[in-house]
Design a protein around this motif. Structure first.
Motif, PDB file in Angstrom:
ATOM      1  N   ARG A   1     -51.362  86.395  86.469  1.00  0.00           N
ATOM      2  CA  ARG A   1     -52.174  85.619  85.528  1.00  0.00           C
ATOM      3  C   ARG A   1     -51.859  84.126  85.666  1.00  0.00           C
ATOM      4  NH1 ARG A   1     -50.701  90.083  81.913  1.00  0.00           N
ATOM      5  NH2 ARG A   1     -52.560  91.361  81.484  1.00  0.00           N
TER       6      ARG A   1
ATOM      7  N   THR B   1     -55.333  84.412  88.601  1.00  0.00           N
ATOM      8  CA  THR B   1     -56.088  85.612  88.969  1.00  0.00           C
ATOM      9  C   THR B   1     -56.923  86.070  87.775  1.00  0.00           C
ATOM     10  OG1 THR B   1     -54.289  86.279  90.437  1.00  0.00           O
ATOM     11  CG2 THR B   1     -55.904  87.962  89.856  1.00  0.00           C
ATOM     12  N   PRO B   2     -58.209  86.355  87.989  1.00  0.00           N
ATOM     13  CA  PRO B   2     -59.063  86.810  86.883  1.00  0.00           C
ATOM     14  C   PRO B   2     -58.482  88.050  86.206  1.00  0.00           C
ATOM     15  CG  PRO B   2     -60.386  86.301  88.818  1.00  0.00           C
ATOM     16  CD  PRO B   2     -58.962  86.233  89.257  1.00  0.00           C
ATOM     17  N   GLU B   3     -58.634  88.123  84.893  1.00  0.00           N
ATOM     18  CA  GLU B   3     -58.076  89.238  84.121  1.00  0.00           C
ATOM     19  C   GLU B   3     -58.609  90.579  84.605  1.00  0.00           C
ATOM     20  OE1 GLU B   3     -55.620  91.008  81.241  1.00  0.00           O
ATOM     21  OE2 GLU B   3     -55.687  88.990  82.108  1.00  0.00           O
TER      22      GLU B   3
END
Length: 316
Positions: A210, A214-216
């Protein structure tokens, strides 16, 4: 890994012997036999009934009959069905594709529902949405399969006319039985998914991902879910193996031509070779599937593969 697989396959031998022994003797304890049923249908005389019993080998002691059956089994012969006069293996294999199709479709329904509910519940732990998701996961478990199947037939077949009410030949015929079986499998898998995801969501490597931006969605589906897969695979694989054993009630409600229905009808007809041979084949298939599931662990977690390569022993 090969050594482990061979050892697991060898462990099937006593299981097959034990299962076949129990089934054969239970069938012998049941009141009546195939000759009594044929006598009622055909009006056989007492002399003809004795001739039939001699033909089927039913005059011998049950121990002798079981020993003879297992000797034939070791030669690859599962006997012939009393009712159809066809080899048990051929009858079973003719029904197996339908059961495999239903099991795969049911497992797909279960996995899609369970992952959705379990992941959502883990991401919203303690919220109203989490509680609703877990309640929904128990709906299929709380509702009996035969009742749910009948309700689906009434709504989607009789009222709306959207889907076939039974059989396996019409387009879309698998949808209703797959939903009936799949929803019943959802409860345990959804809770396992939720608890497994909760165990990994707070791990440091996810915080690192995170922090990298990085996208959830990627963090959850690629990193968290992958590391939570071991218990999920265990439950899902066991459910698929169980569904392959035949969903008897669902197959009966939807007139689905699977092995569960085949063996149920054979029990009613006191068709001992069909029942015993069918159960033996089911046991072998389920055992092989569980072995494949164990080997899949190595794909998900390389540490397990290392243990397999060491003959099942952990590294020091």
């Amino acid at each position: 890994m090969l050594r482990y697989a061979i050892r697991r396959l060898l462990q099937l031998i006593p299981v097959v012997i034990g299962v076949s022994f129990i089934i054969y003797f239970i069938m012998d304890l049941a009141p009546g036999d195939i000759v009594d049923i044929e006598a009622a249908e055909e009006g056989l005389t007492q002399e003809q009934m004795e001739e039939r019993r001699e033909e089927y080998g039913l005059n011998d002691n049950v121990v002798i009959r079981y020993a003879r059956y297992m000797f034939q089994f070791l030669q690859g012969d599962l006997g012939k069905s009393y009712t159809t006069k066809k080899p048990v293996l051929n009858e079973f294999m003719a029904k197996l594709p339908s059961t495999m199709k239903l099991a795969a479709a049911s497992a797909l329904v279960s996995v899609l529902l369970s992952l959705s509910l379990g992941i959502y519940g883990a991401l919203h732990r303690g919220s109203l949405g989490d509680n609703i998701a877990m309640v929904l996961s128990f709906v299929g478990l709380a509702i009996p399969n035969f009742w749910l199947g009948l309700m689906l037939i009434i709504v989607f077949s009789l009222k709306l006319g959207l889907l076939p009410s039974g059989g396996a030949t019409k387009a879309g015929a698998i949808i209703l039985p797959a939903i009936t079986v799949g929803t019943g499998l959802t409860a345990s898998l959804a809770r396992t998914t939720r608890s497994s995801m909760l165990d990994v969501l707070g791990q440091d490597y996810l915080r690192t991902e995170r922090a990298k931006g990085t996208p959830e969605r990627t963090v959850v589906l690629k990193y968290a879910l992958r590391n939570a897969l071991i218990p999920i695979i265990t439950i899902a694989g066991g459910q698929f193996a169980g569904a392959l054993g035949g969903s008897v009630l669902t197959e009966s409600v939807f007139s689905w031509p699977g092995v569960g229905r085949l063996i149920t009808e054979a029990v009613s007809a006191r068709d001992v070779p069909m029942v015993t041979g069918g159960i033996i084949l089911k046991t072998i298939i389920i055992g092989v599937i569980l072995l494949v599931i164990d080997l899949l662990y190595a794909v998900v977690d390389p540490r397990i593969k290392a243990r397999y390569s060491k003959g099942g022993k952990k590294r020091k």
